[in-house]
Structures are given as structure tokens and as C-alpha cells.
Design a protein around this motif. Sequence first.
Motif, PDB file in Angstrom:
ATOM      1  N   PHE A 101       8.715 -53.507 -10.176  1.00 41.54           N
ATOM      2  CA  PHE A 101       9.108 -52.251  -9.529  1.00 41.54           C
ATOM      3  C   PHE A 101       8.305 -52.014  -8.247  1.00 41.54           C
ATOM      4  CE2 PHE A 101       8.277 -47.695  -8.931  1.00 41.54           C
ATOM      5  CZ  PHE A 101       9.570 -47.251  -8.701  1.00 41.54           C
ATOM      6  N   CYS A 102       6.987 -52.133  -8.345  1.00 46.22           N
ATOM      7  CA  CYS A 102       6.128 -51.864  -7.182  1.00 46.22           C
ATOM      8  C   CYS A 102       6.395 -52.837  -6.036  1.00 46.22           C
ATOM      9  CB  CYS A 102       4.658 -51.927  -7.595  1.00 46.22           C
ATOM     10  SG  CYS A 102       4.141 -50.624  -8.729  1.00 46.22           S
ATOM     11  N   LEU A 103       6.486 -54.129  -6.354  1.00 47.89           N
ATOM     12  CA  LEU A 103       6.735 -55.117  -5.307  1.00 47.89           C
ATOM     13  C   LEU A 103       8.135 -54.956  -4.736  1.00 47.89           C
ATOM     14  CD1 LEU A 103       5.065 -58.299  -6.848  1.00 47.89           C
ATOM     15  CD2 LEU A 103       4.172 -56.820  -5.049  1.00 47.89           C
ATOM     16  N   GLY A 104       9.102 -54.622  -5.597  1.00 55.34           N
ATOM     17  CA  GLY A 104      10.460 -54.418  -5.109  1.00 55.34           C
ATOM     18  C   GLY A 104      10.540 -53.270  -4.131  1.00 55.34           C
ATOM     19  N   VAL A 105       9.866 -52.166  -4.464  1.00 60.42           N
ATOM     20  CA  VAL A 105       9.855 -51.015  -3.558  1.00 60.42           C
ATOM     21  C   VAL A 105       9.161 -51.379  -2.254  1.00 60.42           C
ATOM     22  CG1 VAL A 105       8.892 -48.706  -3.208  1.00 60.42           C
ATOM     23  CG2 VAL A 105       9.979 -49.282  -5.386  1.00 60.42           C
ATOM     24  N   TYR A 106       8.020 -52.025  -2.345  1.00 60.36           N
ATOM     25  CA  TYR A 106       7.242 -52.343  -1.135  1.00 60.36           C
ATOM     26  C   TYR A 106       8.004 -53.276  -0.203  1.00 60.36           C
ATOM     27  CZ  TYR A 106       3.552 -54.159   1.851  1.00 60.36           C
ATOM     28  OH  TYR A 106       2.811 -54.553   2.941  1.00 60.36           O
ATOM     29  N   TYR A 107       8.598 -54.327  -0.761  1.00 60.82           N
ATOM     30  CA  TYR A 107       9.244 -55.336   0.083  1.00 60.82           C
ATOM     31  C   TYR A 107      10.628 -54.919   0.573  1.00 60.82           C
ATOM     32  CZ  TYR A 107       5.626 -58.717  -1.272  1.00 60.82           C
ATOM     33  OH  TYR A 107       4.444 -59.370  -1.454  1.00 60.82           O
ATOM     34  N   LEU A 108      11.368 -54.137  -0.192  1.00 62.37           N
ATOM     35  CA  LEU A 108      12.772 -53.859   0.129  1.00 62.37           C
ATOM     36  C   LEU A 108      12.999 -52.501   0.768  1.00 62.37           C
ATOM     37  CD1 LEU A 108      14.473 -55.285  -3.098  1.00 62.37           C
ATOM     38  CD2 LEU A 108      14.076 -56.445  -0.920  1.00 62.37           C
ATOM     39  N   LEU A 109      12.068 -51.553   0.566  1.00 63.05           N
ATOM     40  CA  LEU A 109      12.283 -50.203   1.074  1.00 63.05           C
ATOM     41  C   LEU A 109      12.534 -50.137   2.580  1.00 63.05           C
ATOM     42  CD1 LEU A 109      12.481 -47.276   0.191  1.00 63.05           C
ATOM     43  CD2 LEU A 109      10.010 -47.053   0.478  1.00 63.05           C
ATOM     44  N   TRP A 142      -4.602 -46.461 -13.608  1.00 61.13           N
ATOM     45  CA  TRP A 142      -4.282 -46.884 -12.237  1.00 61.13           C
ATOM     46  C   TRP A 142      -4.768 -48.314 -11.992  1.00 61.13           C
ATOM     47  CZ3 TRP A 142      -1.671 -46.098  -7.875  1.00 61.13           C
ATOM     48  CH2 TRP A 142      -2.139 -46.699  -6.704  1.00 61.13           C
ATOM     49  N   CYS A 143      -6.013 -48.587 -12.369  1.00 60.03           N
ATOM     50  CA  CYS A 143      -6.583 -49.916 -12.123  1.00 60.03           C
ATOM     51  C   CYS A 143      -5.824 -50.996 -12.876  1.00 60.03           C
ATOM     52  CB  CYS A 143      -8.056 -49.936 -12.544  1.00 60.03           C
ATOM     53  SG  CYS A 143      -9.113 -48.784 -11.645  1.00 60.03           S
ATOM     54  N   GLY A 144      -5.458 -50.724 -14.104  1.00 69.15           N
ATOM     55  CA  GLY A 144      -4.861 -51.753 -14.938  1.00 69.15           C
ATOM     56  C   GLY A 144      -3.414 -52.047 -14.652  1.00 69.15           C
ATOM     57  N   TYR A 145      -2.687 -51.085 -14.065  1.00 69.56           N
ATOM     58  CA  TYR A 145      -1.239 -51.254 -13.965  1.00 69.56           C
ATOM     59  C   TYR A 145      -0.659 -51.054 -12.565  1.00 69.56           C
ATOM     60  CZ  TYR A 145      -1.636 -50.835 -19.016  1.00 69.56           C
ATOM     61  OH  TYR A 145      -1.995 -51.022 -20.323  1.00 69.56           O
ATOM     62  N   LEU A 146      -1.265 -50.200 -11.743  1.00 67.49           N
ATOM     63  CA  LEU A 146      -0.624 -49.795 -10.492  1.00 67.49           C
ATOM     64  C   LEU A 146      -1.411 -50.134  -9.233  1.00 67.49           C
ATOM     65  CD1 LEU A 146       0.590 -46.289 -11.693  1.00 67.49           C
ATOM     66  CD2 LEU A 146       2.016 -48.296 -11.315  1.00 67.49           C
ATOM     67  N   CYS A 147      -2.679 -50.444  -9.349  1.00 72.16           N
ATOM     68  CA  CYS A 147      -3.490 -50.735  -8.163  1.00 72.16           C
ATOM     69  C   CYS A 147      -2.936 -51.962  -7.424  1.00 72.16           C
ATOM     70  CB  CYS A 147      -4.938 -50.975  -8.578  1.00 72.16           C
ATOM     71  SG  CYS A 147      -5.999 -51.482  -7.199  1.00 72.16           S
ATOM     72  N   PRO A 148      -2.791 -51.900  -6.101  1.00 71.24           N
ATOM     73  CA  PRO A 148      -2.290 -53.065  -5.357  1.00 71.24           C
ATOM     74  C   PRO A 148      -3.090 -54.329  -5.610  1.00 71.24           C
ATOM     75  CG  PRO A 148      -2.292 -51.131  -3.949  1.00 71.24           C
ATOM     76  CD  PRO A 148      -2.967 -50.721  -5.227  1.00 71.24           C
ATOM     77  N   GLN A 149      -4.414 -54.200  -5.752  1.00 68.97           N
ATOM     78  CA  GLN A 149      -5.226 -55.385  -6.035  1.00 68.97           C
ATOM     79  C   GLN A 149      -4.818 -56.011  -7.357  1.00 68.97           C
ATOM     80  OE1 GLN A 149      -7.287 -57.137  -4.353  1.00 68.97           O
ATOM     81  NE2 GLN A 149      -8.214 -58.420  -5.924  1.00 68.97           N
ATOM     82  N   THR A 150      -4.569 -55.195  -8.375  1.00 65.02           N
ATOM     83  CA  THR A 150      -4.138 -55.702  -9.680  1.00 65.02           C
ATOM     84  C   THR A 150      -2.755 -56.326  -9.596  1.00 65.02           C
ATOM     85  OG1 THR A 150      -5.453 -54.046 -10.855  1.00 65.02           O
ATOM     86  CG2 THR A 150      -3.634 -55.032 -12.055  1.00 65.02           C
TER      87      THR A 150
END
Length: 487
Positions: free
Chosen positions: A44-52, A114-122
Motif C-alpha cells: 500500500f505505502c509503496l503503491g501510493v508513493y510511486y503511483l500517486l 510506526w517503526c515496525g510497520y509504516l516507517c519509510p526506513q522499515t
Amino acid sequence: MNKPVLPTEMEYDDNGPLYVAQKKVYPQSVSGTFRRIKWGLMAFCLGVYYLLPFVRWNRGLGAPSQAVLIDLPNSRFYFFFIELWPQEVYYFTGLLIVAALTLFLMNSMGGRIWCGYLCPQTVWTDLFYAVERLIEGDRRERMRKDAARGTLKLERFAEITLKHSIWLMIAWWTGGAWVLYFNDAPTLVKQLVTFQAPMLAYIWIGILTATTYVLAGFLREQVCVYMCPWPRIQAALTDEWALNVTYKYDRGEKRTSLKKAIELRAHGETAGDCIDCYQCVAVCPTGIDIRNGPQLDCIQCGLCIDACDTVMKKIGRETRLIGYDNDINIHRRQAGKPPVYRLVRPRTIVYSAMIAAVGAVMLYAMLTRSLLDVNVLHDRNPVAVRLSDGSVRNAFTVRLLNKRGFDRVIAIDVDGPANVTVHVVGVDSVTPDRPMIILARDTTTELRVLVTAPLEENAEKSIPVKFRVTDIGLGEVASATDHFVTP
């Protein structure tokens, strides 16, 4: 009895390292509930970042058609139907406040979610790990190949080359996607491919490519442990009721092998459910042993829960030996009491109320904001001029903002001085006593306005003056105040 060595008596090696050298971590693949959650959130996060940047939004003729756009040359921020101007920077302030409070709320309920699931570094590190496993194999195979690095064969060289090539492609597209938020995405992609894009775009792509490649490919857990301040901040914000990834030592201790545990229980002795399989350590992306208690290195990703559950199922024991829990419940179970979970408590209520309040204020301001604005600046030299007919003239710089996507006709009125007349320099109006001008869409227009009034009817030294601009078609009104000064 040995005498304890005091710090002043200890010998220090002045030539020793200032920090612990990085110990490479080889996380093992794992399947389970939390791993599936991480895969889903990553997609979900990568899809939003790359396609938005490629999502279109119709704002009318001549307006940008990109749904999310940071238009620096025109000082605009577009987010679907929302258009923000530089004067509305307070919306970003409110958004940052909501984001911070949401982070605090997440921490008070589930630790470092946040760190375990949503942080960009993770997220990007997880993606890089997936590529590494796909090419080089799982934990043991990667460890074996790295141990044999001195005898590098052609096949191993090909694997390393392919892995780093894919890492660089991911990092390059990460940097490329970022710059697409600052220009029309399809146009900029075409310019980048044909080498016609601005040099600044290539520079930023290069910077973000390098940082993504280094942080996600090499530094990895070092970013979480040493570079990121959030682990230290959240430790001060958490309380005893927050649910963190916890080894339930009331069940697990004492640890022993599966065979030994069976023998101990057969003799009526106590044996814990933990069989020292070290699977929780093998899957940890930071390489820690969760059984040693709360640690700064733990990012609360839940992968150790999945690994432990898998082992427990295989040996026929109850799952969640490792799970989201707290020490209060461990002590309650040891005392023979049922666990208690208090997600709703004063701390979480206050955070939720603050988020709701700030969000409501922002929403109200957004729904009631005026799309017509006026600012007035009085001339300072001279402040006032006395004309030959005995009247007094003040000059003002009036800045008008039309935030709508179409041109509109506005009328300028001035209230305050008696028998006042208004003249807009350089603008012809069909009604001289009430200037009417056309404001271009989505622009700021600056006018020089002369305000004249007879001195005998305005004896005060300073008279409040109010500028009102009215949209003739929509009836929308905006105003600003200043002072009319007499000599």
C-alpha cells in the motif's frame, strides 16, 4: 571473596574503538499474521508513493491536472480538490500537529507501531531484504555464502551484481518518484528520459538514490538503533499499560529443550514453554533476543511473534508465547489473575481529543475559508498629501488574491472618511465613483489606490478606513483595515 573493581581502578584502553562495530544481521523469512500485515502495508505505502504523481484531477482549463502537486514556481500546493497558498501555511502546521499526536497515540496503545510497520526506513529495508532473499536465498544460505567470500566464484559474483543492480533500480525510482511531486509527472518523465529535464531534478534524483541505496541496503538496523531519535523519545512517552512485543516469561521460563521439558514434567517439575529454538532471534531485523526484555533496538515489528507461533504449533503448545502485552499482565497471570487491557485510559483519551480538536479546527477553517482576500499597505513617504482644492489624499498598495479557478469582476469600496473618493491608478472603470476591475483566476493582483477626502469634513488626525472588495457575481466579500491620515 573477590573485591569489586571500582570504575576508578579499571584500566582503559585509549586505543579501543569509540563504538561497537556493526554486526551483520541475516533475518530469516517467516510467515504469519504480522508478516502478512507488513506485506500489505508495504504494498500500500509503496503503491501510493510511486503511483500517486500519475493520478489526474480536473481543475479546469489552464490549471494543473496532477492530483498531488507541489508547485514551487507558482507557490501552490494541490491535493485533489484542495489548493493551498503560501498565506495558508498554518494548515501544514496543523497537519504536523495531528501527525505528532497520532504518533503519540499509536505509541501509547501499541508501542513502536510506526517503526515496525509504516516507517519509510522499515518499508524500504523490507523490500531490499525481499530482493536479497530472492537472489541469494534465506538466512543460512546467505550466511554460508558470505563466509565463503574469499573464494568468490562467477555465480556468486553474478548474484551480487544482480542484487545491487535491482537495489539501485529501486533506489533510483524512489528518487525519481519524489521529484515527480514537484512537476507534472508524465511531462517530467519524458524530459528525464530524453535528458531535457532541469539539472536540479537530476541532482535530487541522484541524492535520493544514494541515500535510499545506502540506508536500506547497508545501514539498515543501524538507522533505527543509532540515527533515529524516535526510540529514545517514545521510551519517555510510553506508560505501563502500552502493549509492546513482549516475551511472556511467566509461561516461557524456565527454558529447556523439548525433550528435557517432557522429562521434567513427567517428574512433576516445572518447565517453561520456551524450548530455546532461537527462531525469534533468527527472524529479527535488528538481531536482538526479545526474551531479554524491552530493548532500544526492538522496532516492534511482530515477526518474532510469527516465528514463535509457528514453533508452538509444531510442538503442540499454546501460541502467543511472544505477543503484544505488558508487564502488568505478566504479574497478574503469575498471581493467578486474568489479564487486563486498558487501551482506553486518560492518556489515549487526551491524545484522541486533541487530534479531534485540531482536526475539527482545520476542517472548519478549510470549509469556511474565503477564496477572495485583500491586504492593504499604506504609503509611508509621504503619508498624506494636501491637494490644491484643500482635500487630502492618501495612497495605498492593495493586494488582491483570487483563489478561484476563473476570472471575476470585483468592486472596491472604502468606508471611514466622509465624502471619500477612490481612484485606482492605471485601471479604467465604467463606474468612476466605485472602481470595478477584473481579477484573473488563481493570481495575486497588486493595485495602487488613491483615497481622497475633504479636510474640513475629516478634521481628525487619523481616521480608520476599511477597504471592501465585493465579487459582483458571487457576492463574496473580503475586507482589510488601515488608517486615513491628515497632514
